[in-house]
Design a protein around this motif. Sequence first.
Motif, PDB file in Angstrom:
ATOM      1  N   ALA A  64      33.202  18.441  51.866  1.00 37.52           N
ATOM      2  CA  ALA A  64      33.729  18.175  50.640  1.00 37.52           C
ATOM      3  C   ALA A  64      35.193  17.471  50.775  1.00 37.52           C
ATOM      4  O   ALA A  64      35.680  18.052  51.693  1.00 37.52           O
ATOM      5  CB  ALA A  64      33.909  19.342  49.435  1.00 37.52           C
ATOM      6  N   ALA A  65      35.521  16.975  49.744  1.00 37.50           N
ATOM      7  CA  ALA A  65      37.150  16.180  49.915  1.00 37.50           C
ATOM      8  C   ALA A  65      37.463  15.995  48.553  1.00 37.50           C
ATOM      9  O   ALA A  65      37.047  15.475  47.814  1.00 37.50           O
ATOM     10  CB  ALA A  65      37.295  15.078  50.763  1.00 37.50           C
ATOM     11  N   LEU A  66      38.759  16.479  48.178  1.00 37.34           N
ATOM     12  CA  LEU A  66      39.736  16.243  47.224  1.00 37.34           C
ATOM     13  C   LEU A  66      40.264  15.038  47.297  1.00 37.34           C
ATOM     14  O   LEU A  66      41.016  14.837  48.362  1.00 37.34           O
ATOM     15  CB  LEU A  66      40.628  17.256  46.792  1.00 37.34           C
ATOM     16  CG  LEU A  66      41.537  16.986  45.834  1.00 37.34           C
ATOM     17  CD1 LEU A  66      40.919  17.070  44.337  1.00 37.34           C
ATOM     18  CD2 LEU A  66      42.738  18.116  45.619  1.00 37.34           C
ATOM     19  N   ARG A  71      45.012   7.324  40.147  1.00 33.34           N
ATOM     20  CA  ARG A  71      45.026   7.619  38.749  1.00 33.34           C
ATOM     21  C   ARG A  71      44.673   9.065  38.406  1.00 33.34           C
ATOM     22  O   ARG A  71      44.996   9.786  37.652  1.00 33.34           O
ATOM     23  CB  ARG A  71      44.211   6.735  37.987  1.00 33.34           C
ATOM     24  CG  ARG A  71      44.547   5.069  37.889  1.00 33.34           C
ATOM     25  CD  ARG A  71      43.464   4.274  37.161  1.00 33.34           C
ATOM     26  NE  ARG A  71      42.122   4.702  37.644  1.00 33.34           N
ATOM     27  CZ  ARG A  71      41.225   4.116  37.818  1.00 33.34           C
ATOM     28  NH1 ARG A  71      41.207   2.925  37.584  1.00 33.34           N
ATOM     29  NH2 ARG A  71      40.244   4.680  38.278  1.00 33.34           N
ATOM     30  N   ARG A  72      43.760   9.514  39.259  1.00 36.32           N
ATOM     31  CA  ARG A  72      43.203  10.865  38.822  1.00 36.32           C
ATOM     32  C   ARG A  72      42.570  11.213  40.207  1.00 36.32           C
ATOM     33  O   ARG A  72      42.449  10.651  41.079  1.00 36.32           O
ATOM     34  CB  ARG A  72      41.979  10.658  37.900  1.00 36.32           C
ATOM     35  CG  ARG A  72      40.803   9.707  38.295  1.00 36.32           C
ATOM     36  CD  ARG A  72      39.586   9.724  37.437  1.00 36.32           C
ATOM     37  NE  ARG A  72      38.647   8.956  38.094  1.00 36.32           N
ATOM     38  CZ  ARG A  72      37.531   9.127  38.123  1.00 36.32           C
ATOM     39  NH1 ARG A  72      36.822  10.454  37.578  1.00 36.32           N
ATOM     40  NH2 ARG A  72      36.427   8.461  38.709  1.00 36.32           N
ATOM     41  N   HIS A  73      42.329  12.631  40.237  1.00 33.34           N
ATOM     42  CA  HIS A  73      41.784  13.599  41.111  1.00 33.34           C
ATOM     43  C   HIS A  73      40.175  13.561  41.001  1.00 33.34           C
ATOM     44  O   HIS A  73      39.759  13.498  39.806  1.00 33.34           O
ATOM     45  CB  HIS A  73      42.326  14.762  41.137  1.00 33.34           C
ATOM     46  CG  HIS A  73      43.581  15.022  41.901  1.00 33.34           C
ATOM     47  ND1 HIS A  73      44.817  14.693  40.805  1.00 33.34           N
ATOM     48  CD2 HIS A  73      43.881  15.325  42.953  1.00 33.34           C
ATOM     49  CE1 HIS A  73      45.750  14.988  41.451  1.00 33.34           C
ATOM     50  NE2 HIS A  73      45.578  15.100  42.971  1.00 33.34           N
ATOM     51  N   PHE A  74      39.390  13.558  42.241  1.00 38.17           N
ATOM     52  CA  PHE A  74      37.972  13.804  41.888  1.00 38.17           C
ATOM     53  C   PHE A  74      37.571  14.377  43.306  1.00 38.17           C
ATOM     54  O   PHE A  74      38.505  14.355  44.386  1.00 38.17           O
ATOM     55  CB  PHE A  74      37.336  12.524  41.586  1.00 38.17           C
ATOM     56  CG  PHE A  74      37.410  11.443  42.629  1.00 38.17           C
ATOM     57  CD1 PHE A  74      36.660  11.250  43.620  1.00 38.17           C
ATOM     58  CD2 PHE A  74      38.564  10.581  42.721  1.00 38.17           C
ATOM     59  CE1 PHE A  74      36.766  10.133  44.585  1.00 38.17           C
ATOM     60  CE2 PHE A  74      38.750   9.538  43.292  1.00 38.17           C
ATOM     61  CZ  PHE A  74      37.786   9.438  44.495  1.00 38.17           C
ATOM     62  N   VAL A  75      36.401  15.123  43.483  1.00 40.30           N
ATOM     63  CA  VAL A  75      35.950  15.576  44.628  1.00 40.30           C
ATOM     64  C   VAL A  75      34.724  14.905  45.028  1.00 40.30           C
ATOM     65  O   VAL A  75      33.745  14.746  44.071  1.00 40.30           O
ATOM     66  CB  VAL A  75      35.748  17.221  44.546  1.00 40.30           C
ATOM     67  CG1 VAL A  75      35.046  17.792  45.787  1.00 40.30           C
ATOM     68  CG2 VAL A  75      37.133  17.775  44.067  1.00 40.30           C
ATOM     69  N   ILE A  76      34.530  14.362  46.359  1.00 35.10           N
ATOM     70  CA  ILE A  76      33.326  14.229  46.695  1.00 35.10           C
ATOM     71  C   ILE A  76      32.655  15.171  47.567  1.00 35.10           C
ATOM     72  O   ILE A  76      33.157  15.812  48.563  1.00 35.10           O
ATOM     73  CB  ILE A  76      33.241  13.020  47.606  1.00 35.10           C
ATOM     74  CG1 ILE A  76      33.782  11.999  46.874  1.00 35.10           C
ATOM     75  CG2 ILE A  76      31.848  12.394  48.316  1.00 35.10           C
ATOM     76  CD1 ILE A  76      34.231  10.574  47.566  1.00 35.10           C
ATOM     77  N   TYR A  77      31.297  15.543  47.399  1.00 34.48           N
ATOM     78  CA  TYR A  77      30.763  16.614  48.229  1.00 34.48           C
ATOM     79  C   TYR A  77      29.436  16.325  48.811  1.00 34.48           C
ATOM     80  O   TYR A  77      28.671  15.568  48.571  1.00 34.48           O
ATOM     81  CB  TYR A  77      30.858  18.096  47.409  1.00 34.48           C
ATOM     82  CG  TYR A  77      29.684  17.811  46.112  1.00 34.48           C
ATOM     83  CD1 TYR A  77      28.351  18.500  46.285  1.00 34.48           C
ATOM     84  CD2 TYR A  77      29.937  17.441  45.131  1.00 34.48           C
ATOM     85  CE1 TYR A  77      27.401  18.431  45.139  1.00 34.48           C
ATOM     86  CE2 TYR A  77      28.883  17.297  44.070  1.00 34.48           C
ATOM     87  CZ  TYR A  77      27.808  17.813  44.372  1.00 34.48           C
ATOM     88  OH  TYR A  77      26.870  17.845  43.300  1.00 34.48           O
TER      89      TYR A  77
END
Length: 183
Positions: A64-66, A71-77
């Motif tokens: 996963a990665a933050l 503009r915004r944070h998100f996490v891909i996993y």
Amino acid sequence: MNKAALGRLANEVRTDFGLADDQPFDPFRWSSENGIPFISLREFTADEAAMRHFLEERPHVWSAALLHDGRRHFVIYNPERSPERTRSDLTHEVAHFEAEHDPSPAWTDEGGGCGGTTKAMEREAAELAGAILVPLEGARRSAIRGLAPQSVARRYQVSVEMAEWRMRMSGGYEIRRRARAKR
């Protein structure tokens, strides 16, 4: 941050969610309440080569990665992990956010592994995520009582390895050993 500060931060995160020491942390609820989406790699890209590489050929190199897009944070996993591992992976990314680690551009090392933070940040995130998932007092009580790590893993919805690590790090096994030696 030292372990004590990370423990306090973990308690704050759990308290904000109204969690008792024996209740599991739900990273998906955290995502929803904090407006930081968790996006599986399958939802994030249609690039077949990337999905094949990270989900089939080398799924062990990436979890996963933050990220921050300006503009915004998100996490891909990685959606191919077990539910327990996914919970751990996502909570690790939650820990990066809660510890206020700045996400840096992702990179791939020569071995094909991914990263983008320092080793110190990774250690902090691992410690913080463990304390959020299996709080110190819950781990300590479980070890003192002699509960099996499998039971603790089920309670907190984590892997047996995570439960064992947290129980060992809590000092509970040593407290139990000393109490038995006094008898």
